[in-house]
Write an enzyme that holds these catalytic residues in place. Structure first.
Site, PDB file in Angstrom:
ATOM      1  N   TYR A 128     -51.323  61.398 -43.568  1.00  0.00           N
ATOM      2  CA  TYR A 128     -50.809  60.824 -42.313  1.00  0.00           C
ATOM      3  C   TYR A 128     -49.355  61.232 -42.081  1.00  0.00           C
ATOM      4  O   TYR A 128     -48.976  61.625 -40.970  1.00  0.00           O
ATOM      5  CB  TYR A 128     -50.951  59.309 -42.389  1.00  0.00           C
ATOM      6  CG  TYR A 128     -50.542  58.549 -41.160  1.00  0.00           C
ATOM      7  CD1 TYR A 128     -51.360  58.513 -40.032  1.00  0.00           C
ATOM      8  CD2 TYR A 128     -49.353  57.822 -41.135  1.00  0.00           C
ATOM      9  CE1 TYR A 128     -50.988  57.782 -38.911  1.00  0.00           C
ATOM     10  CE2 TYR A 128     -48.983  57.090 -40.025  1.00  0.00           C
ATOM     11  CZ  TYR A 128     -49.802  57.071 -38.913  1.00  0.00           C
ATOM     12  OH  TYR A 128     -49.437  56.350 -37.804  1.00  0.00           O
ATOM     13  N   LYS A 176     -47.976  63.454 -38.960  1.00  0.00           N
ATOM     14  CA  LYS A 176     -47.050  62.857 -38.003  1.00  0.00           C
ATOM     15  C   LYS A 176     -45.717  63.616 -37.944  1.00  0.00           C
ATOM     16  O   LYS A 176     -45.086  63.688 -36.884  1.00  0.00           O
ATOM     17  CB  LYS A 176     -46.816  61.385 -38.361  1.00  0.00           C
ATOM     18  CG  LYS A 176     -48.008  60.495 -38.051  1.00  0.00           C
ATOM     19  CD  LYS A 176     -48.468  60.635 -36.617  1.00  0.00           C
ATOM     20  CE  LYS A 176     -49.458  59.579 -36.194  1.00  0.00           C
ATOM     21  NZ  LYS A 176     -49.931  59.753 -34.808  1.00  0.00           N
TER      22      LYS A 176
END
Length: 301
Positions: A162, A166
């Site tokens: 993640y 991001k």
């Protein structure tokens, strides 16, 4: 609410629930024609969540259609954008909000957990933005709003997939802002703090995660939407390539990576002189490795 994005056509990914749903409702209330994109289905009826949000918008007097294709492939992303063109004749904004989490400590993370998160967050943001780009160029204008995260900007435990996605989205947004500026296309990032169905899957298996989840539960997803609406509006025509954050009633503006110190040595460097001179000079400026929650210790208001 108002007419800040009146008659603009906005595609919002992952807008069947959580932050995305709040985005869809806020954009519609501000006059936009909304394409509600989500692959999820309701547990009780197996109906697409996107259809339920469309019904909410129409019941409130707004305009919306559903698109239930996945953003994680080139072809399906283009189908979503084409659906907006077919329905409304144009596309003015893409909000890349869809996301999943597969949290796991790095040393335990599987290939599937890595790929699944990268496909939705990073590849999905690229595919959707790329599908809209020719239309933005042709009409000489458009806006893209990406969701980044402090997990990437600062760091977090158990989220290497993640966090990587991001942080990569920040680079993607900056590149879009540079490449598309001459066509009056803007690209910006928002790092949201909110308790949603996605963040509800974060395991509370460590003291750090328990503290993190406890604070996130205090943060309303609807607080993020006003900034997204603003960034899609003509009032934000001068704002591009920037990174913002929303945490309850707080709005953040993030700095971006810049050189902060330099050291010159005639004749160049060797590994030994780097160890003896360069690193000692830089160490006072090193950043500590801390999770994002450490930098926001105060309670949200």
């Amino acid at each position: 609410m108002g007419n800040m994005v009146k008659d603009k056509v906005v595609v919002i990914t992952g807008s069947g629930a959580g932050i995305g749903r709040d985005f869809a409702l806020a954009f519609a209330a501000s006059g936009a024609k909304v394409v509600v994109n989500d692959v999820g289905r309701a547990r009780d009826s197996d109906e697409f969540l996107a259809n339920q949000v469309v019904d909410e918008i129409r019941a409130a007097g707004g305009e919306a259609i559903a698109a239930t294709q996945s953003i994680a492939t080139w072809d399906s992303a283009h189908e979503i954008i084409q659906k907006a063109i077919d329905a409304y004749g144009r596309i003015d904004c893409v909000v890349n909000n869809a996301g999943i989490v597969r949290d796991r400590f790095f040393f335990k993370m599987s290939e599937e957990e890595w790929k699944a998160v990268i496909d939705v967050h990073l590849n999905g943001s690229f595919y959707m933005s790329r599908a809209a780009a020719p239309h933005f160029k042709e009409q000489n204008g458009g806006s893209i709003v990406h969701m980044t995260s402090t997990s990437g900007l600062i760091g977090n435990f158990g989220q290497s997939n993640y966090s990587a996605a991001k942080m990569a989205i920040v680079g993607l947004s900056k590149s879009i802002a540079l490449d598309m500026a001459k066509f009056n296309v803007r690209s910006n990032c928002i790092a949201p703090w909110a308790w949603t169905a996605m963040t509800a899957t974060i395991p509370e298996d460590t003291p750090e995660n328990k503290a993190r989840v406890a604070k996130m539960k205090k943060m309303e997803a609807g607080k993020i939407a006003p900034l997204a609406v603003y960034l899609a509006s003509d009032a934000a025509a001068h704002v591009s390539g920037q990174i913002f954050g929303v945490r309850a009633n707080e709005i953040y503006f993030f700095n971006q990576i810049r050189m902060i110190r330099s050291l010159h040595r005639d004749g160049g460097w060797t590994p030994e002189t780097i160890a003896e001179h360069a690193m000692p000079a830089f160490e006072s400026s090193f950043f500590p490795n801390v999770p994002s929650l450490t930098l926001t210790p105060w309670d949200p208001i």
